[in-house]
Design a protein around this motif. Structure first.
Motif, PDB file in Angstrom:
ATOM      1  N   LEU A   1      22.988   7.485  27.919  1.00 23.16           N
ATOM      2  CA  LEU A   1      24.111   8.406  27.731  1.00 23.16           C
ATOM      3  C   LEU A   1      25.072   8.353  28.916  1.00 23.16           C
ATOM      4  CD1 LEU A   1      22.110  11.448  26.302  1.00 23.16           C
ATOM      5  CD2 LEU A   1      23.596   9.892  25.024  1.00 23.16           C
TER       6      LEU A   1
ATOM      7  N   ASN B   1      18.448  15.280  25.234  1.00 18.45           N
ATOM      8  CA  ASN B   1      18.628  14.479  26.446  1.00 18.45           C
ATOM      9  C   ASN B   1      20.017  14.694  27.044  1.00 18.45           C
ATOM     10  OD1 ASN B   1      16.067  13.393  26.203  1.00 18.45           O
ATOM     11  ND2 ASN B   1      16.765  11.609  25.042  1.00 18.45           N
ATOM     12  N   PHE B   2      20.996  14.858  26.169  1.00 20.01           N
ATOM     13  CA  PHE B   2      22.356  15.100  26.637  1.00 20.01           C
ATOM     14  C   PHE B   2      22.458  16.466  27.314  1.00 20.01           C
ATOM     15  CE2 PHE B   2      26.719  16.633  26.038  1.00 20.01           C
ATOM     16  CZ  PHE B   2      27.432  15.594  26.611  1.00 20.01           C
TER      17      PHE B   2
ATOM     18  N   LEU C   1      21.425  16.566  30.842  1.00 22.47           N
ATOM     19  CA  LEU C   1      22.469  16.112  31.768  1.00 22.47           C
ATOM     20  C   LEU C   1      23.467  17.223  32.065  1.00 22.47           C
ATOM     21  CD1 LEU C   1      23.217  12.572  30.267  1.00 22.47           C
ATOM     22  CD2 LEU C   1      22.027  13.060  32.412  1.00 22.47           C
TER      23      LEU C   1
ATOM     24  N   SER D   1      17.857   9.819  29.730  1.00 24.12           N
ATOM     25  CA  SER D   1      19.290  10.030  29.500  1.00 24.12           C
ATOM     26  C   SER D   1      20.148   8.917  30.092  1.00 24.12           C
ATOM     27  CB  SER D   1      19.720  11.377  30.092  1.00 24.12           C
ATOM     28  OG  SER D   1      19.007  12.445  29.515  1.00 24.12           O
TER      29      SER D   1
END
Length: 277
Positions: free
Chosen positions: A106, A144-145, A148, A103
């Motif tokens: 991002l 992946n976002f 977070l 991540s």
């Protein structure tokens, strides 16, 4: 108020990143506290359009928070700590590189741009992929976002202009007492505005809902399997699709500085105990 050396450091950072004009506006807010747009224009003797654009830049990068008083007047307050956090961006990236390396791109996008929608992050992430390399699927980026968000490294942006009365919580005092505010009172005002603007915990860290349309675009999920898995949408499924669309295209996201500072403090404590333990 913010000490003189702190203002000079903050102005150096803002000037380097956004130019001297934006730095002047930030300097004015740090020195004089929450101000209305006409008051900033009067103090700086700059065109209103330039001041407004500078405020938009500072808000975009989480250095200023706007709020409305109970009289319907919009004021702008500089967030001193957020300005200084710009010094720590490389350390924030190192935290993600160690914890959720997939991540990293991002987080880098949010640090560089301040606030972005998920759609904008997807476009940026794909554009950074070198030619000849397989581009990540949208669903992979979303996963992946959400990692977070789940770990609280990323949050939904606060309310753009919450209603707050700076004098509402103060006891009646003399005019002199109101003018000569202590540093604690100024920090308290900043914290009160921050708390008023912050979303509830559930909304603040609400992940992007799963989208069947995204799943159909993944490389490791055959199209036929996705089609076979689809059913006639009921009201719940339609709501989920709508929520996903809103979360991806309309909601603005930003880095949660509190989480990163917590991680850095924890790292320092661990190093201290390992050295002296």
């Amino acid at each position: 108020m913010v000490p003189q050396h702190g203002i000079l450091l903050a102005m150096g950072l803002i000037s380097d990143h956004f130019g001297p004009l934006v730095a002047k506006v930030c300097d004015c807010l740090l020195r004089h506290g929450a101000l209305q747009l006409p008051e900033i224009v009067r103090r700086l003797k700059l065109p209103p359009g330039q001041v407004k654009n500078s405020l938009l830049v500072l808000i975009q990068h989480n250095c200023v928070q706007a709020f409305s008083s109970t009289r319907g007047v919009t004021l702008y307050l500089a967030i001193f700590d957020n300005v200084l956090h710009r010094l720590r961006f490389s350390k924030f990236i190192s935290v993600i590189r160690a914890d959720i390396p997939e991540s990293e791109a991002l987080i880098e996008g949010l640090l560089q741009n301040g606030r972005l929608t998920f759609d904008q992050l997807v476009g940026r992430t794909i554009s950074k992929v070198p030619e000849g390399t397989i581009r990540p699927a949208r669903e992979e980026i979303r996963m992946n976002f959400n990692r977070l968000v789940y770990a609280r490294y990323v949050e939904r942006c606060p309310k753009p202009e919450p209603s707050f009365d700076p004098l509402g919580d103060e006891q009646p005092t003399s005019a002199r007492r109101r003018v000569l505010k202590t540093a604690e009172e100024v920090l308290s005002l900043e914290q009160k505005v921050f708390n008023t603007a912050t979303l509830s915990g559930l909304e603040r860290f609400s992940e992007i809902p799963y989208s069947m349309e995204d799943a159909s675009k993944t490389n490791d999920c055959p199209h036929n399997a996705v089609v076979g898995a689809k059913r006639k949408h009921g009201a719940f499924e339609v709501d989920e699709e709508l929520n996903s669309t809103i979360a991806e295209t309309e909601v603005l996201w930003r880095v949660n500085f509190e989480k990163f500072i917590f991680c850095l403090k924890k790292k320092v404590c661990c190093c201290y105990h390992s050295y002296y333990g």
